[in-house]
Design an enzyme around this catalytic site. Structure first.
Site, PDB file in Angstrom:
ATOM      1  N   GLY A  95       0.844  -1.202   0.000  1.00 20.90           N
ATOM      2  CA  GLY A  95       0.000   0.000   0.000  1.00 20.90           C
ATOM      3  C   GLY A  95       0.871   1.241   0.000  1.00 20.90           C
ATOM      4  CB  ILE A 100      -0.760   5.428   6.023  1.00 22.72           C
ATOM      5  CG1 ILE A 100      -2.196   5.630   6.493  1.00 22.72           C
ATOM      6  CG2 ILE A 100       0.146   5.172   7.210  1.00 22.72           C
ATOM      7  CD1 ILE A 100      -2.850   4.384   7.094  1.00 22.72           C
ATOM      8  NE  ARG A 177     -14.944   1.259   6.973  1.00 22.10           N
ATOM      9  CZ  ARG A 177     -15.585   2.146   7.742  1.00 22.10           C
ATOM     10  NH1 ARG A 177     -16.885   2.128   7.824  1.00 22.10           N
ATOM     11  NH2 ARG A 177     -14.916   3.042   8.429  1.00 22.10           N
ATOM     12  NE  ARG A 183     -14.914  -5.355  11.903  1.00 26.50           N
ATOM     13  CZ  ARG A 183     -13.848  -4.584  11.980  1.00 26.50           C
ATOM     14  NH1 ARG A 183     -13.859  -3.383  11.455  1.00 26.50           N
ATOM     15  NH2 ARG A 183     -12.747  -4.992  12.604  1.00 26.50           N
ATOM     16  CB  VAL A 214      -1.410  -0.850   8.822  1.00 25.78           C
ATOM     17  CG1 VAL A 214      -2.115   0.476   9.079  1.00 25.78           C
ATOM     18  CG2 VAL A 214      -0.071  -0.896   9.551  1.00 25.78           C
ATOM     19  CG  ASP A 244      -6.746   1.746  18.272  1.00 22.53           C
ATOM     20  OD1 ASP A 244      -7.807   2.165  17.819  1.00 22.53           O
ATOM     21  OD2 ASP A 244      -5.980   0.998  17.619  1.00 22.53           O
ATOM     22  NE  ARG A 247      -6.798   8.158  16.511  1.00 13.94           N
ATOM     23  CZ  ARG A 247      -7.326   7.579  15.441  1.00 13.94           C
ATOM     24  NH1 ARG A 247      -8.082   6.502  15.582  1.00 13.94           N
ATOM     25  NH2 ARG A 247      -7.127   8.084  14.234  1.00 13.94           N
ATOM     26  CG  HIS A 272      -7.891  -0.951  14.647  1.00 13.23           C
ATOM     27  ND1 HIS A 272      -7.467   0.130  15.372  1.00 13.23           N
ATOM     28  CD2 HIS A 272      -8.145  -0.482  13.409  1.00 13.23           C
ATOM     29  CE1 HIS A 272      -7.457   1.195  14.599  1.00 13.23           C
ATOM     30  NE2 HIS A 272      -7.872   0.853  13.402  1.00 13.23           N
TER      31      HIS A 272
HETATM   32  N1  LIG Z   1      -4.864  -0.212  12.201  1.00 11.54           N
HETATM   33  C1  LIG Z   1      -4.957   1.091  12.251  1.00 11.54           C
HETATM   34  O1  LIG Z   1      -4.747   1.709  13.304  1.00 11.54           O
HETATM   35  C2  LIG Z   1      -5.300   1.863  11.012  1.00 11.54           C
HETATM   36  C3  LIG Z   1      -5.367   3.257  11.086  1.00 11.54           C
HETATM   37  C4  LIG Z   1      -5.662   3.966   9.927  1.00 11.54           C
HETATM   38  C5  LIG Z   1      -5.867   3.295   8.723  1.00 11.54           C
HETATM   39  N2  LIG Z   1      -5.824   1.939   8.706  1.00 11.54           N
HETATM   40  C6  LIG Z   1      -6.026   1.194   7.462  1.00 11.54           C
HETATM   41  O2  LIG Z   1      -4.804   1.239   6.726  1.00 11.54           O
HETATM   42  C7  LIG Z   1      -5.080   0.994   5.347  1.00 11.54           C
HETATM   43  C8  LIG Z   1      -4.348   2.005   4.475  1.00 11.54           C
HETATM   44  O3  LIG Z   1      -4.835   3.295   4.731  1.00 11.54           O
HETATM   45  P1  LIG Z   1      -4.533   4.507   3.725  1.00 11.54           P
HETATM   46  O4  LIG Z   1      -5.182   5.696   4.325  1.00 11.54           O
HETATM   47  O5  LIG Z   1      -3.083   4.543   3.394  1.00 11.54           O
HETATM   48  O6  LIG Z   1      -5.391   4.006   2.485  1.00 11.54           O
HETATM   49  P2  LIG Z   1      -5.210   4.374   0.926  1.00 11.54           P
HETATM   50  O7  LIG Z   1      -6.475   3.946   0.267  1.00 11.54           O
HETATM   51  O8  LIG Z   1      -4.732   5.771   0.775  1.00 11.54           O
HETATM   52  O9  LIG Z   1      -4.015   3.416   0.479  1.00 11.54           O
HETATM   53  C9  LIG Z   1      -4.168   2.045   0.344  1.00 11.54           C
HETATM   54  C10 LIG Z   1      -3.225   1.601  -0.740  1.00 11.54           C
HETATM   55  O10 LIG Z   1      -3.275   0.182  -0.806  1.00 11.54           O
HETATM   56  C11 LIG Z   1      -3.197  -0.166  -2.169  1.00 11.54           C
HETATM   57  N3  LIG Z   1      -3.653  -1.532  -2.380  1.00 11.54           N
HETATM   58  C12 LIG Z   1      -4.915  -1.983  -2.612  1.00 11.54           C
HETATM   59  N4  LIG Z   1      -4.890  -3.302  -2.820  1.00 11.54           N
HETATM   60  C13 LIG Z   1      -3.613  -3.702  -2.700  1.00 11.54           C
HETATM   61  C14 LIG Z   1      -2.940  -4.945  -2.830  1.00 11.54           C
HETATM   62  N5  LIG Z   1      -3.600  -6.059  -3.138  1.00 11.54           N
HETATM   63  N6  LIG Z   1      -1.608  -4.976  -2.655  1.00 11.54           N
HETATM   64  C15 LIG Z   1      -0.923  -3.868  -2.379  1.00 11.54           C
HETATM   65  N7  LIG Z   1      -1.475  -2.650  -2.265  1.00 11.54           N
HETATM   66  C16 LIG Z   1      -2.805  -2.572  -2.415  1.00 11.54           C
HETATM   67  C17 LIG Z   1      -4.038   0.883  -2.885  1.00 11.54           C
HETATM   68  O11 LIG Z   1      -3.741   0.934  -4.265  1.00 11.54           O
HETATM   69  C18 LIG Z   1      -3.602   2.134  -2.131  1.00 11.54           C
HETATM   70  O12 LIG Z   1      -2.479   2.736  -2.729  1.00 11.54           O
HETATM   71  C19 LIG Z   1      -6.610   1.062   5.222  1.00 11.54           C
HETATM   72  O13 LIG Z   1      -7.132  -0.241   5.211  1.00 11.54           O
HETATM   73  C20 LIG Z   1      -7.039   1.759   6.513  1.00 11.54           C
HETATM   74  O14 LIG Z   1      -8.357   1.441   6.890  1.00 11.54           O
HETATM   75  C21 LIG Z   1      -5.533   1.216   9.820  1.00 11.54           C
END
Ligand SMILES: NC(=O)c1ccc[n+]([C@@H]2O[C@H](COP(=O)([O-])OP(=O)(O)OC[C@H]3O[C@@H](n4cnc5c(N)ncnc54)[C@H](O)[C@@H]3O)[C@@H](O)[C@H]2O)c1
Length: 433
Positions: A95, A100, A177, A183, A214, A244, A247, A272
């Site tokens: 990703g 992020i 999402r 979910r 993540v 979490d 925060r 989470h």
């Molecule tokens: N655990 C936590 O505390 C927490 C906190 C915030 C966000 N998140 C999660 O983290 C993830 C990333 O968030 P973001 O804001 O960077 O999202 P984003 O949509 O900006 O980035 C996600 C990236 O993943 C890529 N992707 C999709 N399918 C893929 C695959 N099969 N292989 C590799 N890459 C792939 C997309 O092309 C995109 O570039 C989301 O699922 C979000 O919900 C988790």
């Protein structure tokens, strides 16, 4: 040709593009040899010298027969003092074209996470062909930032290639999402990604690869990844709960009007999701029980948890995008918790495998519990946390959700039966894509 261009190998470009930073070994290998395009240009040689000097270990020009390129008197140049450098640490990030990662990669490259003496190679994965352009742009920005510890960048969209020999895998990649996506659907959509990536890590990652998931729903994605990577130790898998925790610490510090650093021993248990359990019973503020410092039982029982769980949504509403920077900080904190020793009387929250846990939580889940580490990359579960009825009831609720999530993705787990999904409530945290 720019000095640190991508490989011009066309077949390599289509699946796996490589950009190589001025790694000492590469620089040496190039001396007296051909550059990428087959011509040994002055441009390339000068760039090597410039970079070697920037890193404080200019090579002997005389020895290399390159003195004509330098204004320095060649017979004055000393051989550099050699010190043992750590082997390069290979950090895979999936990703990597997402929001992020835009923050995370720069934090990692600066050395503030794995250590100022730890050379790094980045192996960046995103899913689509279109993302390769973005990845290439990110690689170019990283190059322009001249991070001395960053020695190599590999980008691509095939996990089997990008995860090769990874020592760490920070897995952010997920399908966002969409409005109306339940979910249960997300568990299936993103679960498939983590099934594929678990298999790839199993085949090609380093044997001791540490994995931090993540991408949401992160606990169950981590479970799917772990179950599909039996070659790796189950103790090497984590799902991010540090955001979490951060925060929750922030809310306690604000409530008590004390610096953030005063808040210790704070675990956020469970999933989470909105069933998460920020634990105020065991938390301390300046070494005192948090409940003795903040004497407000109603606030703890009714306001604290929803404020922590709703924080991302509050930020997203104001900024019209999810809070990516604080998530990147939390990922870096989560890694640092494993590579730095935990202070006595403190802990960190991480969703880890529940096998053999001391709290009687159902085994075979990825559930957040209080952890500590000696700083060697390995965690231990703290065994001395007090659990009262209030805490127990809430941990059980979050545990039950994790069991139902596992049932929902059993078709993605090896040797499990068909999925039987009993998820009816929407518990995804607001503000996360
Ligand atoms: N655990 C936590 O505390 C927490 C906190 C915030 C966000 N998140 C999660 O983290 C993830 C990333 O968030 P973001 O804001 O960077 O999202 P984003 O949509 O900006 O980035 C996600 C990236 O993943 C890529 N992707 C999709 N399918 C893929 C695959 N099969 N292989 C590799 N890459 C792939 C997309 O092309 C995109 O570039 C989301 O699922 C979000 O919900 C988790």
């Amino acid at each position: 040709m720019p000095p640190f261009c991508f490989s011009s190998d066309v077949s390599l470009r289509s699946l796996l593009r490589e950009a190589t930073f001025p790694a000492e070994k590469k620089v040496k290998r190039h001396r007296g040899q051909k550059l990428h395009d087959g011509t040994r240009t002055d441009h390339g040689i000068k760039a090597e010298l410039l970079l070697s000097r920037r890193r404080g270990n200019a090579p002997s020009l005389r020895a290399q027969g390159l003195s004509e390129l330098s204004s320095e008197p060649n017979n004055e140049v000393q051989e550099p003092q050699r010190h043992e450098e750590k082997p390069i640490l290979r950090v895979a990030v999936s990703g990597a074209a997402g929001q992020i990662a835009q923050h995370l990669l720069f934090m990692l490259a600066s050395g503030g996470c794995f250590g100022m003496d730890q050379p790094l190679a980045f192996q960046l994965l995103d899913s689509k062909e279109e993302s390769l352009d973005s990845l290439e742009g990110i690689a170019m920005e990283l190059e322009d930032s001249l991070y001395p510890l960053l020695r190599e960048i590999k980008i691509g969209n095939n996990p089997q290639k990008v995860f090769q020999d990874a020592d760490w895998a920070l897995l952010l990649g997920a399908v966002p999402r969409k409005k109306g996506t339940h979910r249960a659907e997300l568990l299936d959509i993103n679960g498939r990604i983590y099934q594929e990536q678990g298999k790839a890590l199993n085949e090609v990652a380093s044997e001791d690869c540490k994995v931090l998931v993540v991408g949401n729903p992160c606990n169950t994605n981590a479970l799917i990844c772990m179950e599909n990577a039996p070659r790796l130790q189950r103790k090497n898998f984590h799902a991010l709960m540090r955001l979490d925790e951060n925060r929750a610490k922030c809310q306690l510090a604000l409530k008590a009007q004390r610096p953030y650093t005063c808040v210790t021993n704070l675990c956020v248990w469970g999933n989470h999701s909105t069933t998460q359990v920020p634990d105020f019973l065991n938390a301390c503020i300046a070494g005192e029980p948090a409940t003795d410092v903040v004497k407000d039982e109603h606030w703890f029982q009714h306001d604290f948890t929803p404020t922590v769980a709703g924080r991302g949504g509050e930020i997203a509403r104001r900024m019209e995008r999810s809070p990516a920077a604080s998530t990147a900080v939390a990922i870096a904190d989560a890694v640092k918790s494993l590579v730095d020793p935990t202070h006595e009387q403190d802990c960190f929250s991480s969703a880890v495998c529940t096998d053999g846990n001391p709290y009687g939580i159902h085994e075979g889940l990825i559930c957040s519990m209080p952890c500590w580490s000696e700083g060697d990359g390995v965690y231990h579960i703290c065994e001395d946390f007090a659990i009262d009825d209030w805490l127990r009831e809430r941990i059980l609720e979050s545990e039950d959700e994790l069991i139902r999530e596992r049932e929902c993705v059993s078709h993605l787990l090896p040797n499990a039966g068909p999925a039987a999904c009993r998820i009816t409530q929407e518990t995804s945290l607001p503000g996360e894509s």
